[in-house]
Design a protein around this motif. Sequence first.
Motif, PDB file in Angstrom:
ATOM      1  N   ALA A  85       0.767  -1.339   0.028  1.00  0.00           N
ATOM      2  CA  ALA A  85       0.032   0.113   0.059  1.00  0.00           C
ATOM      3  C   ALA A  85       0.938   1.339  -0.124  1.00  0.00           C
ATOM      4  CB  ALA A  85      -0.925  -0.039   1.217  1.00  0.00           C
ATOM      5  N   TYR A  86       0.548   2.197  -0.479  1.00  0.00           N
ATOM      6  CA  TYR A  86       1.076   3.479  -0.495  1.00  0.00           C
ATOM      7  C   TYR A  86       1.304   4.002   0.849  1.00  0.00           C
ATOM      8  CZ  TYR A  86       2.269   8.622  -1.256  1.00  0.00           C
ATOM      9  OH  TYR A  86       3.003   9.580  -1.626  1.00  0.00           O
ATOM     10  N   PRO A  87       2.302   4.402   1.393  1.00  0.00           N
ATOM     11  CA  PRO A  87       2.653   4.647   2.789  1.00  0.00           C
ATOM     12  C   PRO A  87       2.198   6.036   3.301  1.00  0.00           C
ATOM     13  CG  PRO A  87       4.558   4.979   1.407  1.00  0.00           C
ATOM     14  CD  PRO A  87       3.715   4.524   0.604  1.00  0.00           C
ATOM     15  N   SER A  88       0.884   6.212   3.388  1.00  0.00           N
ATOM     16  CA  SER A  88       0.208   7.612   3.675  1.00  0.00           C
ATOM     17  C   SER A  88       0.498   8.004   4.789  1.00  0.00           C
ATOM     18  CB  SER A  88      -1.258   7.420   3.575  1.00  0.00           C
ATOM     19  OG  SER A  88      -1.531   7.192   2.106  1.00  0.00           O
ATOM     20  N   ASP A  89       1.014   7.067   5.953  1.00  0.00           N
ATOM     21  CA  ASP A  89       1.047   7.656   7.161  1.00  0.00           C
ATOM     22  C   ASP A  89       2.721   7.843   7.493  1.00  0.00           C
ATOM     23  OD1 ASP A  89       1.875   5.176   6.862  1.00  0.00           O
ATOM     24  OD2 ASP A  89       1.302   4.276   8.809  1.00  0.00           O
ATOM     25  N   ALA A  90       3.604   7.865   6.255  1.00  0.00           N
ATOM     26  CA  ALA A  90       4.716   7.979   6.434  1.00  0.00           C
ATOM     27  C   ALA A  90       5.358   9.723   6.239  1.00  0.00           C
ATOM     28  CB  ALA A  90       5.920   7.161   5.177  1.00  0.00           C
ATOM     29  N   GLY A  91       4.417  10.513   6.134  1.00  0.00           N
ATOM     30  CA  GLY A  91       4.753  11.725   5.865  1.00  0.00           C
ATOM     31  C   GLY A  91       5.213  12.103   4.471  1.00  0.00           C
ATOM     32  N   VAL A  92       4.758  11.534   3.467  1.00  0.00           N
ATOM     33  CA  VAL A  92       5.391  11.418   1.956  1.00  0.00           C
ATOM     34  C   VAL A  92       4.222  12.277   1.144  1.00  0.00           C
ATOM     35  CG1 VAL A  92       7.042   9.796   2.328  1.00  0.00           C
ATOM     36  CG2 VAL A  92       4.894   9.224   1.469  1.00  0.00           C
ATOM     37  N   GLY A  93       3.171  12.820   1.688  1.00  0.00           N
ATOM     38  CA  GLY A  93       2.026  13.248   1.033  1.00  0.00           C
ATOM     39  C   GLY A  93       0.854  12.447   0.687  1.00  0.00           C
ATOM     40  N   THR A  94       0.097  12.846   0.254  1.00  0.00           N
ATOM     41  CA  THR A  94      -1.540  12.154  -0.248  1.00  0.00           C
ATOM     42  C   THR A  94      -1.415  11.910  -1.726  1.00  0.00           C
ATOM     43  OG1 THR A  94      -2.420  13.359   1.678  1.00  0.00           O
ATOM     44  CG2 THR A  94      -3.841  12.412   0.056  1.00  0.00           C
ATOM     45  N   PRO A  95      -1.796  10.820  -2.035  1.00  0.00           N
ATOM     46  CA  PRO A  95      -1.685  10.381  -3.476  1.00  0.00           C
ATOM     47  C   PRO A  95      -3.014  11.257  -4.272  1.00  0.00           C
ATOM     48  CG  PRO A  95      -1.726   8.317  -2.125  1.00  0.00           C
ATOM     49  CD  PRO A  95      -2.202   9.721  -1.184  1.00  0.00           C
ATOM     50  N   ARG A  96      -2.510  11.681  -5.418  1.00  0.00           N
ATOM     51  CA  ARG A  96      -3.594  12.274  -6.276  1.00  0.00           C
ATOM     52  C   ARG A  96      -4.593  11.684  -7.037  1.00  0.00           C
ATOM     53  NH1 ARG A  96      -0.009  17.643  -8.699  1.00  0.00           N
ATOM     54  NH2 ARG A  96       0.515  18.153  -6.276  1.00  0.00           N
ATOM     55  N   ILE A  97      -3.954  10.341  -7.184  1.00  0.00           N
ATOM     56  CA  ILE A  97      -4.910   9.354  -7.753  1.00  0.00           C
ATOM     57  C   ILE A  97      -5.323   8.256  -7.042  1.00  0.00           C
ATOM     58  CG2 ILE A  97      -3.762   9.718  -9.982  1.00  0.00           C
ATOM     59  CD1 ILE A  97      -2.275   7.340  -9.775  1.00  0.00           C
ATOM     60  N   ASP A  98      -6.229   7.384  -7.136  1.00  0.00           N
ATOM     61  CA  ASP A  98      -6.699   6.314  -6.298  1.00  0.00           C
ATOM     62  C   ASP A  98      -5.905   5.034  -6.622  1.00  0.00           C
ATOM     63  OD1 ASP A  98      -8.788   7.630  -5.106  1.00  0.00           O
ATOM     64  OD2 ASP A  98     -10.129   7.062  -6.592  1.00  0.00           O
ATOM     65  N   ASP A  99      -5.966   4.006  -5.961  1.00  0.00           N
ATOM     66  CA  ASP A  99      -5.139   2.797  -6.264  1.00  0.00           C
ATOM     67  C   ASP A  99      -3.826   2.788  -6.740  1.00  0.00           C
ATOM     68  OD1 ASP A  99      -7.512   1.358  -5.739  1.00  0.00           O
ATOM     69  OD2 ASP A  99      -8.350   1.778  -7.941  1.00  0.00           O
ATOM     70  N   LEU A 100      -3.251   3.626  -5.875  1.00  0.00           N
ATOM     71  CA  LEU A 100      -1.645   3.746  -5.986  1.00  0.00           C
ATOM     72  C   LEU A 100      -1.007   2.760  -5.140  1.00  0.00           C
ATOM     73  CD1 LEU A 100       0.665   5.578  -7.404  1.00  0.00           C
ATOM     74  CD2 LEU A 100       0.546   6.872  -5.447  1.00  0.00           C
ATOM     75  N   TYR A 101       0.006   2.122  -5.516  1.00  0.00           N
ATOM     76  CA  TYR A 101       0.695   1.098  -4.851  1.00  0.00           C
ATOM     77  C   TYR A 101       2.067   1.200  -4.925  1.00  0.00           C
ATOM     78  CZ  TYR A 101      -3.777  -1.158  -4.420  1.00  0.00           C
ATOM     79  OH  TYR A 101      -5.228  -1.165  -4.457  1.00  0.00           O
ATOM     80  N   VAL A 102       2.990   0.717  -4.122  1.00  0.00           N
ATOM     81  CA  VAL A 102       4.407   0.791  -4.334  1.00  0.00           C
ATOM     82  C   VAL A 102       4.837  -0.877  -4.803  1.00  0.00           C
ATOM     83  CG1 VAL A 102       6.652   0.715  -3.099  1.00  0.00           C
ATOM     84  CG2 VAL A 102       4.726   2.153  -2.550  1.00  0.00           C
ATOM     85  N   LEU A 103       5.327  -0.888  -5.881  1.00  0.00           N
ATOM     86  CA  LEU A 103       5.895  -2.221  -6.491  1.00  0.00           C
ATOM     87  C   LEU A 103       7.295  -2.387  -6.380  1.00  0.00           C
ATOM     88  CD1 LEU A 103       3.788  -1.617  -9.773  1.00  0.00           C
ATOM     89  CD2 LEU A 103       3.101  -2.696  -7.720  1.00  0.00           C
ATOM     90  N   THR A 104       7.809  -3.527  -6.223  1.00  0.00           N
ATOM     91  CA  THR A 104       9.125  -3.975  -6.072  1.00  0.00           C
ATOM     92  C   THR A 104       9.664  -4.556  -7.583  1.00  0.00           C
ATOM     93  OG1 THR A 104       8.958  -4.203  -3.844  1.00  0.00           O
ATOM     94  CG2 THR A 104      10.850  -5.277  -4.604  1.00  0.00           C
ATOM     95  N   MET A 105      10.741  -4.267  -8.092  1.00  0.00           N
ATOM     96  CA  MET A 105      11.206  -4.862  -8.970  1.00  0.00           C
ATOM     97  C   MET A 105      12.841  -5.342  -8.612  1.00  0.00           C
ATOM     98  SD  MET A 105      10.579  -2.131 -12.206  1.00  0.00           S
ATOM     99  CE  MET A 105      10.586  -3.232 -13.429  1.00  0.00           C
ATOM    100  N   ARG A 106      13.163  -6.271  -9.323  1.00  0.00           N
ATOM    101  CA  ARG A 106      14.600  -6.989  -9.199  1.00  0.00           C
ATOM    102  C   ARG A 106      15.183  -7.476 -10.177  1.00  0.00           C
ATOM    103  NH1 ARG A 106      14.291 -12.344  -5.444  1.00  0.00           N
ATOM    104  NH2 ARG A 106      16.428 -12.725  -5.330  1.00  0.00           N
ATOM    105  N   LYS A 107      16.376  -7.265 -10.269  1.00  0.00           N
ATOM    106  CA  LYS A 107      17.404  -7.831 -11.398  1.00  0.00           C
ATOM    107  C   LYS A 107      18.483  -8.628 -10.652  1.00  0.00           C
ATOM    108  CE  LYS A 107      20.409  -6.027 -14.771  1.00  0.00           C
ATOM    109  NZ  LYS A 107      20.949  -4.858 -15.615  1.00  0.00           N
ATOM    110  N   ASN A 108      18.573 -10.015 -11.196  1.00  0.00           N
ATOM    111  CA  ASN A 108      19.366 -10.848 -10.626  1.00  0.00           C
ATOM    112  C   ASN A 108      20.781 -10.814 -11.083  1.00  0.00           C
ATOM    113  OD1 ASN A 108      17.478 -12.438  -9.283  1.00  0.00           O
ATOM    114  ND2 ASN A 108      17.129 -13.710 -11.186  1.00  0.00           N
ATOM    115  N   ARG A 109      21.865 -10.915 -10.496  1.00  0.00           N
ATOM    116  CA  ARG A 109      23.232 -10.620 -10.500  1.00  0.00           C
ATOM    117  C   ARG A 109      23.693 -11.119 -11.943  1.00  0.00           C
ATOM    118  NH1 ARG A 109      27.570  -8.400  -8.222  1.00  0.00           N
ATOM    119  NH2 ARG A 109      29.341  -9.481  -8.574  1.00  0.00           N
ATOM    120  N   VAL A 110      23.498 -10.021 -12.899  1.00  0.00           N
ATOM    121  CA  VAL A 110      24.211 -10.260 -14.150  1.00  0.00           C
ATOM    122  C   VAL A 110      24.821  -9.115 -14.582  1.00  0.00           C
ATOM    123  CG1 VAL A 110      22.431 -11.900 -15.126  1.00  0.00           C
ATOM    124  CG2 VAL A 110      22.021  -9.631 -15.240  1.00  0.00           C
ATOM    125  N   PHE A 111      25.039  -8.177 -13.565  1.00  0.00           N
ATOM    126  CA  PHE A 111      25.953  -6.899 -13.624  1.00  0.00           C
ATOM    127  C   PHE A 111      27.214  -6.731 -13.330  1.00  0.00           C
ATOM    128  CE2 PHE A 111      23.275  -7.558  -9.964  1.00  0.00           C
ATOM    129  CZ  PHE A 111      24.008  -7.248  -8.924  1.00  0.00           C
TER     130      PHE A 111
END
Length: 111
Positions: A85-111
Amino acid sequence: MFDDALVIACVHIEKHLDYAYISMLSTHINYQNQGIGKTMLSAAEQFIGENLSVQYIEMSLLSARKELIAFYQRRGYQLNGQVQAYPSDAGVGTPRIDDLYVLTMRKNRVF
């Protein structure tokens, strides 16, 4: 990255147990679409590969930023299914759109 005294791009890297976390990768609005973001990401991955003993890289993005998700996918990052969920209680502001989420992306070690 600087242009004279102006910060034009930055990235933050944190080492965790077996992964590196990239955050705050940003480019000054007047310098966007010039390949600087790609350069910064590449430099961050190179730094991680040369200096940190980790298995993968992880980052978080807002679900509304489809263009950023696509940008990172083109560079080998994949959504890992982690949705918070968007961290509304973290003091980072209120989303201007509904259904805003935090997604995680990953890259395996090929760097």
